[in-house]
Motif scaffolding. Structure first.
Motif, PDB file in Angstrom:
ATOM      1  N   GLN A  97     -18.131 -11.385  15.185  1.00 49.63           N
ATOM      2  CA  GLN A  97     -18.036 -12.230  16.384  1.00 49.63           C
ATOM      3  C   GLN A  97     -19.323 -13.019  16.617  1.00 49.63           C
ATOM      4  O   GLN A  97     -19.281 -14.190  16.994  1.00 49.63           O
TER       5      GLN A  97
ATOM      6  N   ARG B 213     -19.635 -17.030  16.624  1.00 46.69           N
ATOM      7  CA  ARG B 213     -20.226 -17.716  17.784  1.00 46.69           C
ATOM      8  C   ARG B 213     -21.373 -18.623  17.360  1.00 46.69           C
ATOM      9  O   ARG B 213     -21.463 -19.781  17.767  1.00 46.69           O
TER      10      ARG B 213
ATOM     11  N   ALA C 104      -9.992 -23.286  22.861  1.00 49.82           N
ATOM     12  CA  ALA C 104      -8.762 -22.588  23.259  1.00 49.82           C
ATOM     13  C   ALA C 104      -8.158 -21.747  22.125  1.00 49.82           C
ATOM     14  O   ALA C 104      -7.224 -20.989  22.352  1.00 49.82           O
ATOM     15  N   ALA C 105      -8.698 -21.893  20.943  1.00 47.26           N
ATOM     16  CA  ALA C 105      -8.133 -21.189  19.779  1.00 47.26           C
ATOM     17  C   ALA C 105      -8.494 -19.704  19.804  1.00 47.26           C
ATOM     18  O   ALA C 105      -9.576 -19.325  20.220  1.00 47.26           O
ATOM     19  N   GLN C 106      -7.559 -18.900  19.372  1.00 43.20           N
ATOM     20  CA  GLN C 106      -7.775 -17.460  19.224  1.00 43.20           C
ATOM     21  C   GLN C 106      -8.337 -17.224  17.818  1.00 43.20           C
ATOM     22  O   GLN C 106      -7.614 -17.341  16.834  1.00 43.20           O
ATOM     23  N   ILE C 107      -9.635 -16.921  17.726  1.00 41.89           N
ATOM     24  CA  ILE C 107     -10.288 -16.776  16.428  1.00 41.89           C
ATOM     25  C   ILE C 107     -10.863 -15.372  16.307  1.00 41.89           C
ATOM     26  O   ILE C 107     -11.621 -14.928  17.162  1.00 41.89           O
ATOM     27  N   ASN C 108     -10.490 -14.686  15.211  1.00 45.61           N
ATOM     28  CA  ASN C 108     -10.955 -13.316  15.003  1.00 45.61           C
ATOM     29  C   ASN C 108     -11.821 -13.142  13.764  1.00 45.61           C
ATOM     30  O   ASN C 108     -12.536 -12.158  13.648  1.00 45.61           O
TER      31      ASN C 108
ATOM     32  N   GLU D  13     -10.960 -17.804   9.700  1.00 45.03           N
ATOM     33  CA  GLU D  13     -10.134 -18.538  10.661  1.00 45.03           C
ATOM     34  C   GLU D  13     -10.917 -19.672  11.304  1.00 45.03           C
ATOM     35  O   GLU D  13     -10.377 -20.779  11.467  1.00 45.03           O
TER      36      GLU D  13
ATOM     37  N   LYS E  31      -9.800 -23.642  11.065  1.00 45.09           N
ATOM     38  CA  LYS E  31      -9.515 -24.417  12.280  1.00 45.09           C
ATOM     39  C   LYS E  31     -10.525 -25.558  12.462  1.00 45.09           C
ATOM     40  O   LYS E  31     -10.167 -26.609  12.975  1.00 45.09           O
TER      41      LYS E  31
END
Length: 193
Positions: free
Chosen positions: A160, A164, A180-184, A188, A192
């Motif tokens: 994470q 970031r 707004a994207a869900q990034i794990n 990814e 994106k």
């Protein structure tokens, strides 16, 4: 047919039924595979750029060969000549005395301490902290990010934090699109971006 089975077994880490199970034989074949790459010898000149490029070359070779860490260390020091061989003999004796594990991480730390002086490492860490995409493509930015990130491991301890920090260096338009994207995962965020 025997050669094909041997190659398949070697790729899968197995010894074919009709091939010798001698560990020294497997070690010899592993060394032969390593030597097929056009890897340079390392003399240990006091030029950080040369040391860094050489180590990057070795890392790329080992990524392809998928060797164990102790084998990587043994094979990489096989490339030392002159002053670098002398330096390694001192480090090897220290490791044996202190019971240091023959891991790639331990080797890279020792190598960097010797051939990338602290001032160079600090400069690379500063470059990482200041890195921004600006006119670079996302791919070029990611290449620089990855290359420099090894000099600031404390800043990207977790996935994470790595994500970031990467996003913070992207151009504002891309940051907004990713908000707004869900990034794990780092993969990814690259896709994106």
């Amino acid at each position: 047919m025997t050669n094909i089975l041997a190659r398949l077994g070697e790729q899968q880490g197995q010894t074919p039924v009709n091939q010798p199970r001698n560990p020294e034989m497997r070690q010899d074949r592993a060394l032969e595979r390593f030597q097929k790459f056009s890897h340079p010898k390392f003399l240990g000149r006091p030029n950080p750029e040369v040391g860094e490029r050489w180590l990057d070359t070795m890392i790329n070779i080992f990524a392809v060969l998928n060797y164990t860490e102790d084998r990587q260390v043994n094979f990489v020091v096989f490339q030392f000549e002159g002053p670098s061989r002398t330096w390694w003999n001192v480090i090897r004796a220290k490791w044996e005395r202190e019971g240091t594990a023959w891991t790639w991480l331990n080797f890279v730390q020792e190598f960097n301490e010797k051939y990338l002086p602290p001032i160079v490492q600090e400069k690379r860490e500063d470059d990482f902290i200041k890195l921004r995409q600006e006119t670079l493509s996302v791919s070029e930015y990611e290449t620089q990010f990855t290359k420099l990130s090894k000099f600031a491991p404390k800043l990207i301890v977790t996935e994470q934090r790595r994500i970031r920090r990467f996003v913070q260096g992207l151009n504002v338009e891309i940051q907004e699109a990713l908000a707004a994207a869900q990034i794990n995962t780092f993969t990814e965020v690259l896709e994106k971006a």
